[in-house]
Scaffold this motif. Structure first.
Motif: not given
Length: 239
Positions: A139-144, A170-174, A189-196
């Motif tokens: 999911x991208x940043x527009x997810x709600x 990528x862009x945001x943790x889903x 929601x995903x726990x990311x080590x890096x968010x790009x």
């Protein structure tokens, strides 16, 4: 270059539209996003990848994931794609999917019955090791809202392996919303080590509440050419 440090999702859509009108096509923005994300991942991994799995939804965030998968494949590393929710539906994502669909292993998780999806995913990825990467492009940043169905099963898989896999969002943790500024704990929601993040941070990337920030890991902002495209038109890359 003057760049607003935080842009909302609506502002980002307008910036992308203006960049497209200035000659930087949406397709090129996707190519730049995926290529730059790949470069960041490779730099962090010291240019060594053992194996990677890219989780993709159906929209443009998935398209970024397809570009990353193509770059990994071209580098000679092992990569597979998990389609969580169906085949891609947006034009640029479809185009990038067509470039790799016959060259790469694709796990069509959306074909699994919801009650069986988690077990099917664990079985399909049973050969993943601790030095392998998980890349979240669902999911991208527009997810709600709250992830549902087999996309939720894919997010659960990444949550379950947060301690034994390196995870790049990528862009945001889903599972998070790009405009989230408050103290609202996501249900899943995903726990990311890096968010790009692309072009600029969104409000969620600057959110310091632990229940949000803990999902983000280290936030890296990737330049995808929007500022340069706007500067060429008006001499100012600001919003």
């Amino acid at each position: 270059m003057h760049r607003k440090p935080i842009v909302t999702c609506a502002e980002m859509k307008e910036l992308e539209q203006r960049a497209d009108e200035a000659g930087l096509s949406y397709y090129q923005m996707m190519e730049n996003a995926g290529s730059t994300a790949y470069d960041i991942i490779m730099a962090e991994q010291e240019h060594f990848l053992h194996k990677a799995c890219v989780f993709c939804g159906k929209g443009n965030n998935a398209g970024d994931g397809f570009v990353i998968a193509r770059k990994i494949l071209e580098h000679g590393d092992q990569v597979r794609i998990v389609l969580t929710s169906g085949e891609p539906t947006t034009p640029d994502a479809i185009t990038n999917y067509e470039l790799i669909r016959d060259r790469i292993e694709i796990i069509r998780l959306y074909e699994s019955a919801p009650e069986q999806a988690a077990a099917d995913l664990e079985k399909a990825l049973c050969d993943m090791k601790e030095d392998d990467l998980l890349i979240d492009a669902i999911f991208g940043t527009g997810f709600h809202g709250t992830p549902r169905g087999n996309a939720a099963a894919a997010i659960d898989y990444m949550i379950a392996h947060r301690d034994d896999r390196m995870i790049y969002a990528i862009d945001i943790p889903s599972g998070l919303s790009g405009d989230e500024e408050g103290e609202v704990r996501p249900e899943k929601a995903v726990y990311a080590d890096f968010t790009i993040s692309f072009h600029a941070r969104k409000p969620v990337h600057a959110n310091q509440y632990p229940m949000i920030a803990d999902h983000m890991g280290q936030v890296v902002v990737a330049d995808i050419g929007i500022g340069t495209a706007l500067e060429c038109v008006k001499g100012d890359g600001s919003f």
